[in-house]
Scaffold this active site. Structure first.
Site: not given
Length: 355
Positions: A146, A188, A221, A245, A249
């Site tokens: 949509y 997680k 986290d 990833d 970094d």
């Protein structure tokens, strides 16, 4: 001394500063090749955003086939402001990773000589992120529905296979065996109810086969916070495609600059070429100014040499750029004034002497 071992390396300088840092790395490898008894045939590919503008493709239709006869791929950078990132990434980097089954993304992080960490009191760091590289969250499964309407929706499916999680866990466990024996697994599983508990189960079962290796699962986290607050508590980290990833970094930033961070996209079985690249992007804001930091590409080239079995040349190249940094030759991103060429000359001078 005439080289006895010969390698064919495909070079994709790509976009932006890739065009500047790639020649620096190639010159260093060429300087080391004769002394260490090997030769390199470079096959330069003008693929990337300019190729896309001319042909509506990031690489030729038979690009993968062209690369398949080489021993490795050295990539500079990919990305341009006028082309969507998903086009540049999925048109070049990801197809190479997947077609060549480069399921390990290896990212070493160290604080190099002369580089200052932004974290107070952190003067030493040495860890490795082992990232699953061809499945996980970076899946093509899904779509948009949509488009342009109020009820528009997007669905993105993650794919975790037992084979995929097992092989990356094995690689990480074997690496941990040769280091401290400590392995941290990013997860997680308290919020992502299907894929992450599956990841945890397979990683735990796999690592149990490796004597002397302990695995600690840590929520992503909490792990991000720990990487800032207690980075020395980490040695080898294994993570899914997305988590790896981001974490790598973050770790590179903690080590002082993403501009010096390398990565290897490995097919450990060597059934296909592996690909080596700096972590940094094309940096269009400084492209063409001659000030880009070539360390990430040089370090990636050293990882390539190590993968090819030229470990002496790999250590020599690492020692050369580390000595240049230690002696105060640094580009602007590291607080110095050296140009790309000046730093390259400093490294080349050290490539001609014993490491």
């Amino acid at each position: 001394m005439t080289g006895t071992r010969q390698y064919t390396i495909d070079v994709i300088a790509g976009d932006g500063i890739g065009q500047e840092v790639m020649p620096a790395a190639l010159r260093c490898v060429d300087a080391l090749a004769d002394a260490h008894g090997f030769t390199v045939r470079w096959r330069e590919r003008d693929w990337g955003s300019d190729h896309y503008r001319a042909h509506a493709r990031m690489m030729p239709v038979d690009g993968i086939e062209q690369l398949s006869s080489g021993d490795a791929v050295l990539l500079g950078a990919v990305g341009a402001p006028d082309i969507p990132d998903d086009v540049t990434l999925w048109g070049l980097l990801i197809p190479i990773r997947r077609e060549f089954h480069q399921y390990v993304n290896l990212r070493p992080i160290r604080i190099l000589p002369g580089v200052t960490s932004p974290l107070r009191g952190l003067d030493e760091l040495d860890l490795v992120v082992v990232r699953e590289n061809i499945e996980g969250e970076y899946s093509e499964i899904g779509g948009r529905l949509y488009r342009g309407r109020p009820e528009e929706m997007a669905v993105q499916e993650s794919v975790f296979t037992r084979a995929g999680v097992t092989r990356i866990a094995r690689y990480a466990a074997e690496l941990a065996q040769h280091r401290s024996g400590r392995l941290v697994s990013a997860t997680k599983s308290n919020g992502i109810i299907h894929t992450m508990p599956f990841w945890d189960e397979v990683v735990e079962t796999t690592v149990a086969e490796y004597p002397g290796v302990t695995v600690e699962k840590v929520l992503i986290d909490a792990l991000a916070a720990r990487m800032v607050l207690k980075p020395r508590s980490l040695d080898v980290v294994v993570a899914s495609n997305l988590f790896g990833d981001i974490l790598s970094d973050l770790a590179a930033g903690a080590a002082g600059s993403i501009g010096v961070a390398p990565s290897a996209n490995l097919n450990p079985e060597k059934n296909h070429p592996s690909m080596f690249e700096p972590v940094h992007g094309s940096a269009p804001d400084i492209a063409g100014q001659g000030i880009a930091n070539p360390v990430g590409t040089m370090w990636a080239a050293a990882m390539m040499l190590d993968h090819l079995g030229e470990d002496g040349a790999a250590r020599h190249l690492e020692s050369a750029f580390e000595q240049a940094l230690a002696d105060g030759t640094r580009t602007g991103d590291l607080g110095g004034t050296a140009s790309t060429e000046e730093f390259t000359q400093a490294v080349l001078a050290r490539c001609s002497t014993a490491p």
